[in-house]
Design an enzyme around this catalytic site. Sequence first.
Site, PDB file in Angstrom:
ATOM      1  N   TYR A 144       6.409  -1.375  -1.140  1.00 52.57           N
ATOM      2  CA  TYR A 144       5.440  -1.076  -2.221  1.00 52.57           C
ATOM      3  C   TYR A 144       4.889   0.304  -2.054  1.00 52.57           C
ATOM      4  O   TYR A 144       4.572   0.599  -1.056  1.00 52.57           O
ATOM      5  CB  TYR A 144       4.374  -2.266  -1.818  1.00 52.57           C
ATOM      6  N   ASP A 239       6.055   7.135   3.033  1.00 58.50           N
ATOM      7  CA  ASP A 239       4.539   6.385   2.537  1.00 58.50           C
ATOM      8  C   ASP A 239       3.965   5.810   4.038  1.00 58.50           C
ATOM      9  O   ASP A 239       4.519   4.512   4.241  1.00 58.50           O
ATOM     10  CB  ASP A 239       4.847   5.413   1.474  1.00 58.50           C
ATOM     11  N   LYS A 267      -5.675   3.808   3.449  1.00 59.19           N
ATOM     12  CA  LYS A 267      -6.168   2.782   4.454  1.00 59.19           C
ATOM     13  C   LYS A 267      -6.952   3.356   5.693  1.00 59.19           C
ATOM     14  O   LYS A 267      -8.035   3.655   5.241  1.00 59.19           O
ATOM     15  CB  LYS A 267      -5.126   1.732   4.809  1.00 59.19           C
TER      16      LYS A 267
HETATM   17  C1  LIG Z   1      -1.579  -0.296   0.237  1.00 54.30           C
HETATM   18  C2  LIG Z   1      -0.282   0.474  -0.044  1.00 54.30           C
HETATM   19  C3  LIG Z   1      -0.234   1.404  -0.879  1.00 54.30           C
HETATM   20  C4  LIG Z   1      -1.184   1.316  -2.101  1.00 54.30           C
HETATM   21  O1  LIG Z   1      -2.640   1.728  -1.666  1.00 54.30           O
HETATM   22  P1  LIG Z   1      -3.898   1.417  -2.685  1.00 54.30           P
HETATM   23  O2  LIG Z   1      -5.150   1.927  -2.020  1.00 54.30           O
HETATM   24  O3  LIG Z   1      -4.009  -0.299  -2.703  1.00 54.30           O
HETATM   25  O4  LIG Z   1      -3.855   1.971  -3.809  1.00 54.30           O
HETATM   26  C5  LIG Z   1       0.643   2.337  -0.956  1.00 54.30           C
HETATM   27  N1  LIG Z   1       1.793   2.250  -0.211  1.00 54.30           N
HETATM   28  C6  LIG Z   1       1.749   1.559   0.661  1.00 54.30           C
HETATM   29  C7  LIG Z   1       2.782   1.622   2.053  1.00 54.30           C
HETATM   30  C8  LIG Z   1       0.586   0.682   1.114  1.00 54.30           C
HETATM   31  O5  LIG Z   1       0.768  -0.354   1.842  1.00 54.30           O
END
Ligand SMILES: *Cc1c(COP(=O)(O)O)cnc(C)c1O
Length: 430
Positions: A144, A239, A267
């Site tokens: 994701y 990511d 995060k």
């Molecule tokens: C949570 C997440 C996102 C998206 O971040 P948001 O702050 O929810 O937009 C993107 N990449 C990874 C790996 C994530 O865990």
Amino acid sequence: MAYDKSIAAFEEAYKVIPGGVDSPVRAFSGVEGTPPFIERGEGGYLYDIDGNRYIDYVQSWGPLIFGHCDSDIETAVIDAVKRGLSFGAPTTVETELAQEIVDLFESIDKVRFVSSGTEAVMSAIRLARGFTGRDDIVKFTGCYHGHSDSLLVQAGSGAATFGNPSSPGVPADLTKHTLLATYNDIESVKQCFADSKEGIACVIIEPIAGNMGLVPAEEQFLQELRAVCNEHGTLLIFDEVMSGFRASLKGAQGITKVKPDMVTLGKVIGGGMPVGAFGGAKEIMAHLSPEGPVYQAGTLSGNPVAMAAGLTSLRKLKSNPALYVELANRAKTLMEGFKKAAEAVNVPMVTDVRGSMFGFFFSDKPVKNFADALENDQKLFAKFHKGMLDRGVYLACSSFETGFISTATTDAMIEESIKAAYETLKEITA
Ligand SMILES: *Cc1c(COP(=O)(O)O)cnc(C)c1O
């Protein structure tokens, strides 16, 4: 446990908010019961509006590595609030936070702040496309990367194929440039390169996948991925929105030897406030507006209150490197406990831990990719989740999520959670 007030609150919310929630994962769609509405948090605990107390392993889906209401972060935020909420002009705290990140990540010379992980990844992809002059990108099934259009493509078959959008409203014209590969399978990546006519701008990967459950990439796979990208002049993007400052202080980059060209963060970097970031080598970042032609902007980007929360969190993490060993030990104890509880009732379980991240599947074989993850027993998970919630243990409401330990998660909380797991598993398999 009584959930009467939460049930009523959910009904009210439903009338004015689609599905009653502002992010779909919160709705308890994959498990039993109604989501508790939260009144407040305190250290490792959450309290709902019915007065129930839970040990919190969700931690706002990752950000709260110091638990709720950490006094240092709270003080920094309140001080910043008193100076003003937002200026839309440069502040020195942005440079300070950028400096901490540049010092920490070898692969980052310059970094740009945004307000969410979605924005960070979306912008990094645009920059990779602008830098290479190519449109095609490769992502992995089950990873994701936020909800921006060209990344909202997931499950295909095991073979690499041109992606179909996984949501209405995403034009196929956009996702046709997103090629799908299988996690931990280098041949599927090579197939994407063979399928792409015009060349691939970037490969984006969660080096420690946390959005199909916890599924780390194998070291050899990452090395081969690096080599394939080098061979084709393709950028490799890690990511680390979730794994950054979670798997280790440097995220996956503190564990693997492989160096990405660009990194996305989120995060933990905001300590509970909305912050995302993307960074990389200065030659790449020089293409970003206003230094270069690739446009990207944000009214609240680098918000001083959010920066203050992030800077305080990062400095606290940096000043106590032993912390990740403690967090990992607690995570391991928890996972060993869950596994033994499952063994006691003859239910197969596989578990994994990376720093403060933990994952478990009701499954009898190792999980290496999304297809493996899909084989977990989701019905049993739903019952387990409900039983744990009723015993005051707040786990993510899907078998495809990662759990988190914070510095406020005590040994006693771990013990209590393991006891709850024994009781729950006994009850639901009786
Ligand atoms: C949570 C997440 C996102 C998206 O971040 P948001 O702050 O929810 O937009 C993107 N990449 C990874 C790996 C994530 O865990």
